[in-house]
Scaffold this motif. Sequence first.
Motif, PDB file in Angstrom:
ATOM      1  N   ALA A  27       0.835  -1.209   0.000  1.00 48.64           N
ATOM      2  CA  ALA A  27       0.000   0.000   0.000  1.00 48.64           C
ATOM      3  C   ALA A  27       0.868   1.256   0.000  1.00 48.64           C
ATOM      4  O   ALA A  27       0.571   2.225  -0.715  1.00 48.64           O
ATOM      5  CB  ALA A  27      -0.949   0.003   1.193  1.00 48.64           C
ATOM      6  N   GLU A  28       1.921   1.231   0.784  1.00 50.28           N
ATOM      7  CA  GLU A  28       2.831   2.382   0.832  1.00 50.28           C
ATOM      8  C   GLU A  28       3.475   2.616  -0.534  1.00 50.28           C
ATOM      9  O   GLU A  28       3.584   3.737  -1.004  1.00 50.28           O
ATOM     10  CB  GLU A  28       3.907   2.151   1.898  1.00 50.28           C
ATOM     11  CG  GLU A  28       4.893   3.282   2.040  1.00 50.28           C
ATOM     12  CD  GLU A  28       4.261   4.581   2.534  1.00 50.28           C
ATOM     13  OE1 GLU A  28       4.767   5.648   2.131  1.00 50.28           O
ATOM     14  OE2 GLU A  28       3.275   4.535   3.289  1.00 50.28           O
ATOM     15  N   CYS A  76       2.243   1.855  -3.382  1.00 47.69           N
ATOM     16  CA  CYS A  76       1.232   2.198  -4.395  1.00 47.69           C
ATOM     17  C   CYS A  76       0.654   3.597  -4.221  1.00 47.69           C
ATOM     18  O   CYS A  76      -0.193   4.012  -5.022  1.00 47.69           O
ATOM     19  CB  CYS A  76       0.095   1.174  -4.369  1.00 47.69           C
ATOM     20  SG  CYS A  76       0.597  -0.452  -4.944  1.00 47.69           S
ATOM     21  N   LYS A  77       1.084   4.309  -3.188  1.00 48.87           N
ATOM     22  CA  LYS A  77       0.573   5.671  -2.989  1.00 48.87           C
ATOM     23  C   LYS A  77       0.792   6.489  -4.246  1.00 48.87           C
ATOM     24  O   LYS A  77       1.833   6.407  -4.882  1.00 48.87           O
ATOM     25  CB  LYS A  77       1.261   6.340  -1.799  1.00 48.87           C
ATOM     26  CG  LYS A  77       0.693   5.899  -0.489  1.00 48.87           C
ATOM     27  CD  LYS A  77       1.269   6.698   0.647  1.00 48.87           C
ATOM     28  CE  LYS A  77       0.578   6.267   1.927  1.00 48.87           C
ATOM     29  NZ  LYS A  77       1.153   6.900   3.081  1.00 48.87           N
ATOM     30  N   ASN A 131      -7.028   5.622  -5.926  1.00 48.02           N
ATOM     31  CA  ASN A 131      -7.741   5.381  -4.676  1.00 48.02           C
ATOM     32  C   ASN A 131      -8.357   3.998  -4.563  1.00 48.02           C
ATOM     33  O   ASN A 131      -8.576   3.513  -3.463  1.00 48.02           O
ATOM     34  CB  ASN A 131      -8.851   6.425  -4.504  1.00 48.02           C
ATOM     35  CG  ASN A 131      -8.277   7.816  -4.392  1.00 48.02           C
ATOM     36  OD1 ASN A 131      -7.357   8.049  -3.622  1.00 48.02           O
ATOM     37  ND2 ASN A 131      -8.807   8.738  -5.175  1.00 48.02           N
ATOM     38  N   ILE A 164      -4.406  -8.223   1.596  1.00 50.02           N
ATOM     39  CA  ILE A 164      -4.460  -7.116   0.633  1.00 50.02           C
ATOM     40  C   ILE A 164      -5.680  -6.232   0.906  1.00 50.02           C
ATOM     41  O   ILE A 164      -5.617  -5.014   0.786  1.00 50.02           O
ATOM     42  CB  ILE A 164      -4.392  -7.606  -0.823  1.00 50.02           C
ATOM     43  CG1 ILE A 164      -3.743  -6.531  -1.689  1.00 50.02           C
ATOM     44  CG2 ILE A 164      -5.749  -7.975  -1.392  1.00 50.02           C
ATOM     45  CD1 ILE A 164      -3.163  -7.027  -2.975  1.00 50.02           C
ATOM     46  N   GLN A 169      -4.861  -3.770   3.567  1.00 50.28           N
ATOM     47  CA  GLN A 169      -4.045  -2.649   3.093  1.00 50.28           C
ATOM     48  C   GLN A 169      -4.818  -1.714   2.185  1.00 50.28           C
ATOM     49  O   GLN A 169      -4.526  -0.517   2.119  1.00 50.28           O
ATOM     50  CB  GLN A 169      -2.828  -3.171   2.313  1.00 50.28           C
ATOM     51  CG  GLN A 169      -1.784  -3.839   3.156  1.00 50.28           C
ATOM     52  CD  GLN A 169      -0.555  -4.136   2.331  1.00 50.28           C
ATOM     53  OE1 GLN A 169       0.176  -3.222   1.954  1.00 50.28           O
ATOM     54  NE2 GLN A 169      -0.335  -5.412   2.050  1.00 50.28           N
ATOM     55  N   PHE A 170      -5.777  -2.249   1.435  1.00 47.84           N
ATOM     56  CA  PHE A 170      -6.549  -1.489   0.452  1.00 47.84           C
ATOM     57  C   PHE A 170      -8.040  -1.690   0.742  1.00 47.84           C
ATOM     58  O   PHE A 170      -8.699  -2.495   0.087  1.00 47.84           O
ATOM     59  CB  PHE A 170      -6.228  -1.967  -0.969  1.00 47.84           C
ATOM     60  CG  PHE A 170      -4.787  -1.845  -1.360  1.00 47.84           C
ATOM     61  CD1 PHE A 170      -4.306  -0.670  -1.913  1.00 47.84           C
ATOM     62  CD2 PHE A 170      -3.906  -2.904  -1.173  1.00 47.84           C
ATOM     63  CE1 PHE A 170      -2.972  -0.562  -2.276  1.00 47.84           C
ATOM     64  CE2 PHE A 170      -2.577  -2.802  -1.538  1.00 47.84           C
ATOM     65  CZ  PHE A 170      -2.100  -1.616  -2.089  1.00 47.84           C
ATOM     66  N   ALA A 209     -10.529  -1.853  -2.137  1.00 51.57           N
ATOM     67  CA  ALA A 209     -10.170  -2.713  -3.277  1.00 51.57           C
ATOM     68  C   ALA A 209     -11.338  -3.596  -3.697  1.00 51.57           C
ATOM     69  O   ALA A 209     -12.135  -4.039  -2.885  1.00 51.57           O
ATOM     70  CB  ALA A 209      -8.972  -3.584  -2.924  1.00 51.57           C
TER      71      ALA A 209
END
Length: 156
Positions: A23-24, A26-27, A31, A51, A54-55, A58
């Motif tokens: 996630a970090e 993919c910043k 969104n 996942i 983290q998202f 998603a």
Amino acid sequence: MNDFRYFMPSEVVFAPGGFDSLAERCKGLGNRPLVVTGRRSARRAGLIGRIEAQFPGALVFDEVEENPATETCERGGALCREHGCDYVIGLGGGSPIDAAKAISILARNSGACPITAKAPPTSSAANTTKSSPAASSPASRTLACTSTTPPLASMP
């Protein structure tokens, strides 16, 4: 020997805890990711839950079969559009990664979604290349676009 230049703009991360820092990494990509994976392995390994933690926004597309069919990729592209996903995460081995690349092309009328590739527990050329073979009856086709080269390939 002929001169040549090879440029593959993918960051490959191979590190303990690499998955948990996805996630970090993919910043800035968007969104809401569409997570493209196979039917069983990622869920059995507990990766879908990790996942989703983290998202939180998603959307998971877990219909990818071995040697993904064009129709599967088209369904994934339509799902990406319908739910407003703005980038794609390929989770799994070669087939989910190839499907994720094809889905990123099919998700938009002009241009492809950015794609982030995550491939536990294997690593292959599918992680960093822009081509995606998709089987279709009666013939198969390969989808390729320079914008589908994943900017990140992370392996645990």
